[in-house]
Design a protein around this motif. Structure first.
Motif, PDB file in Angstrom:
ATOM      1  N   GLY A   1       0.799  -1.216   0.000  1.00 48.13           N
ATOM      2  CA  GLY A   1       0.000   0.000   0.000  1.00 48.13           C
ATOM      3  C   GLY A   1       0.833   1.267   0.000  1.00 48.13           C
ATOM      4  O   GLY A   1       1.839   1.360   0.699  1.00 48.13           O
ATOM      5  N   VAL A   2       0.420   2.227  -0.829  1.00 51.31           N
ATOM      6  CA  VAL A   2       1.000   3.568  -0.836  1.00 51.31           C
ATOM      7  C   VAL A   2      -0.148   4.571  -0.910  1.00 51.31           C
ATOM      8  O   VAL A   2      -1.320   4.193  -1.034  1.00 51.31           O
ATOM      9  CB  VAL A   2       1.983   3.784  -2.009  1.00 51.31           C
ATOM     10  CG1 VAL A   2       3.185   2.856  -1.894  1.00 51.31           C
ATOM     11  CG2 VAL A   2       1.294   3.623  -3.358  1.00 51.31           C
ATOM     12  N   THR A   3       0.184   5.850  -0.845  1.00 47.85           N
ATOM     13  CA  THR A   3      -0.832   6.902  -0.820  1.00 47.85           C
ATOM     14  C   THR A   3      -1.735   6.839  -2.053  1.00 47.85           C
ATOM     15  O   THR A   3      -1.248   6.760  -3.183  1.00 47.85           O
ATOM     16  CB  THR A   3      -0.151   8.282  -0.763  1.00 47.85           C
ATOM     17  OG1 THR A   3       0.738   8.302   0.356  1.00 47.85           O
ATOM     18  CG2 THR A   3      -1.175   9.386  -0.617  1.00 47.85           C
ATOM     19  N   PRO A   4      -3.057   6.890  -1.872  1.00 52.04           N
ATOM     20  CA  PRO A   4      -3.973   6.896  -3.011  1.00 52.04           C
ATOM     21  C   PRO A   4      -3.922   8.225  -3.754  1.00 52.04           C
ATOM     22  O   PRO A   4      -3.505   9.244  -3.198  1.00 52.04           O
ATOM     23  CB  PRO A   4      -5.338   6.685  -2.355  1.00 52.04           C
ATOM     24  CG  PRO A   4      -5.184   7.264  -0.984  1.00 52.04           C
ATOM     25  CD  PRO A   4      -3.768   6.955  -0.577  1.00 52.04           C
ATOM     26  N   SER A   5      -4.374   8.211  -4.996  1.00 52.17           N
ATOM     27  CA  SER A   5      -4.385   9.436  -5.793  1.00 52.17           C
ATOM     28  C   SER A   5      -5.428  10.413  -5.289  1.00 52.17           C
ATOM     29  O   SER A   5      -6.383  10.053  -4.587  1.00 52.17           O
ATOM     30  CB  SER A   5      -4.675   9.106  -7.261  1.00 52.17           C
ATOM     31  OG  SER A   5      -6.036   8.725  -7.415  1.00 52.17           O
ATOM     32  N   ALA A   6      -5.264  11.674  -5.681  1.00 49.49           N
ATOM     33  CA  ALA A   6      -6.241  12.700  -5.315  1.00 49.49           C
ATOM     34  C   ALA A   6      -7.615  12.365  -5.884  1.00 49.49           C
ATOM     35  O   ALA A   6      -8.642  12.552  -5.213  1.00 49.49           O
ATOM     36  CB  ALA A   6      -5.768  14.061  -5.822  1.00 49.49           C
ATOM     37  N   GLY A   7      -7.647  11.861  -7.107  1.00 51.83           N
ATOM     38  CA  GLY A   7      -8.921  11.507  -7.727  1.00 51.83           C
ATOM     39  C   GLY A   7      -9.633  10.397  -6.988  1.00 51.83           C
ATOM     40  O   GLY A   7     -10.859  10.431  -6.806  1.00 51.83           O
ATOM     41  N   PHE A   8      -8.861   9.402  -6.553  1.00 48.47           N
ATOM     42  CA  PHE A   8      -9.447   8.294  -5.793  1.00 48.47           C
ATOM     43  C   PHE A   8      -9.995   8.793  -4.464  1.00 48.47           C
ATOM     44  O   PHE A   8     -11.110   8.466  -4.062  1.00 48.47           O
ATOM     45  CB  PHE A   8      -8.383   7.206  -5.601  1.00 48.47           C
ATOM     46  CG  PHE A   8      -8.831   6.001  -4.815  1.00 48.47           C
ATOM     47  CD1 PHE A   8     -10.170   5.661  -4.690  1.00 48.47           C
ATOM     48  CD2 PHE A   8      -7.887   5.175  -4.216  1.00 48.47           C
ATOM     49  CE1 PHE A   8     -10.575   4.532  -3.970  1.00 48.47           C
ATOM     50  CE2 PHE A   8      -8.268   4.048  -3.504  1.00 48.47           C
ATOM     51  CZ  PHE A   8      -9.610   3.731  -3.371  1.00 48.47           C
ATOM     52  N   MET A   9      -9.235   9.615  -3.770  1.00 51.27           N
ATOM     53  CA  MET A   9      -9.704  10.148  -2.494  1.00 51.27           C
ATOM     54  C   MET A   9     -10.980  10.963  -2.674  1.00 51.27           C
ATOM     55  O   MET A   9     -11.920  10.864  -1.871  1.00 51.27           O
ATOM     56  CB  MET A   9      -8.610  10.982  -1.825  1.00 51.27           C
ATOM     57  CG  MET A   9      -7.486  10.154  -1.244  1.00 51.27           C
ATOM     58  SD  MET A   9      -6.375  11.105  -0.161  1.00 51.27           S
ATOM     59  CE  MET A   9      -5.331  11.938  -1.363  1.00 51.27           C
ATOM     60  N   ALA A  10     -11.031  11.776  -3.714  1.00 47.18           N
ATOM     61  CA  ALA A  10     -12.211  12.609  -3.955  1.00 47.18           C
ATOM     62  C   ALA A  10     -13.437  11.750  -4.252  1.00 47.18           C
ATOM     63  O   ALA A  10     -14.537  12.017  -3.751  1.00 47.18           O
ATOM     64  CB  ALA A  10     -11.940  13.566  -5.108  1.00 47.18           C
ATOM     65  N   ALA A  11     -13.253  10.713  -5.065  1.00 49.94           N
ATOM     66  CA  ALA A  11     -14.375   9.826  -5.383  1.00 49.94           C
ATOM     67  C   ALA A  11     -14.853   9.090  -4.146  1.00 49.94           C
ATOM     68  O   ALA A  11     -16.057   8.945  -3.904  1.00 49.94           O
ATOM     69  CB  ALA A  11     -13.959   8.832  -6.469  1.00 49.94           C
TER      70      ALA A  11
END
Length: 250
Positions: A36-46
């Protein structure tokens, strides 16, 4: 009180499946195969727009160890700020020193940015030299929970250590078992450890919808199947929830 299930999710479909299966919380990650690594901004927003489940973001800039450079620390601080702006409920952090102790300077710097959000210390805890000393440090820093396998290969194997950590933590911090959690052992892990939260991936393999398939080409590690992937299974989530809710934890 009812036990709590957290599900680690690597895509938006997994977040929806976790919510549908009755999970209380999700941990948003990318590259689960690498830990696991940091999720993308788009994934977090969704994910932030999905109802019915709390959302925490893993803050880990790369795979590998947990000794970070100044540039990586600054990247993590920025990612925490972004997670806050996007409306997530918490973050999952961890940083170590070369000698197997907690990097308190880095952790405090990350916690400072996360003020007002829930903070979990991730499984970097399982690589520590002195876990009970680290536990006291994390309590002092105001961390809310620790995700750990009890310094063992699986949470079931580490249940004795998990019980010791939970006893030492009391009501000052939550110990959350994770690693190898399945519907068939989740309740047993909680019973043996005395913990009240548990972490699972609850994933299954699904086939690609592509009809044309070129063989002999991999996007990552040679031999990787590009036409299947692992994603959270709502029925697996539901089975774990039902198993742990059969317990009455005081």
């Amino acid at each position: 009180m009812k036990p709590v299930l957290e599900v680690c999710c690597g895509d938006i479909a997994s977040v929806r499946a976790a919510a549908a299966g009755g999970a209380f919380r999700v941990e948003l990650c990318s590259a689960l195969g690498a830990g696991g690594v940091t999720p993308s901004a788009g994934f977090m927003a969704a994910a932030a727009a999905v109802d019915g489940v709390r959302k925490h973001a893993l803050i880990r800039p790369r795979e590998g160890d947990f000794v970070y450079s100044a540039d990586e620390v600054e990247a993590m601080r920025h990612d925490i700020s972004l997670a806050r702006t996007l409306g997530l409920d918490g973050v999952v952090i961890g940083a170590l020193c070369h000698d197997g102790s907690i990097d308190t300077d880095t952790c405090n710097a990350l916690i400072e940015v996360a003020e007002g959000m829930s903070v979990t210390f991730h499984r970097a805890f399982d690589l520590l030299k002195s876990p009970f000393e680290a536990l006291e440090q994390l309590i002092g820093m105001g961390v809310d929970r620790i995700l750990t396998s009890g310094l063992a290969a699986t949470a079931l194997d580490g249940s004795e250590m998990l019980r010791g950590l939970q006893k030492a933590a009391g009501d000052k911090l939550i110990i959350m078992p994770g690693c190898g959690v399945k519907p068939g052992n989740a309740a047993e892990i909680l019973r043996l450890s005395g913990c009240r939260e548990i972490h699972a991936s609850a994933r299954g393999s699904i086939a690609s919808e592509m009809t044309y398939r070129r063989t002999g080409v991999s996007m990552g590690t040679p031999g990787t199947d590009e036409y299947s992937r692992m994603t959270t299974d709502a029925s697996e989530v539901r089975a774990i929830v039902e198993a742990i809710e059969s317990l009455q934890i005081v």
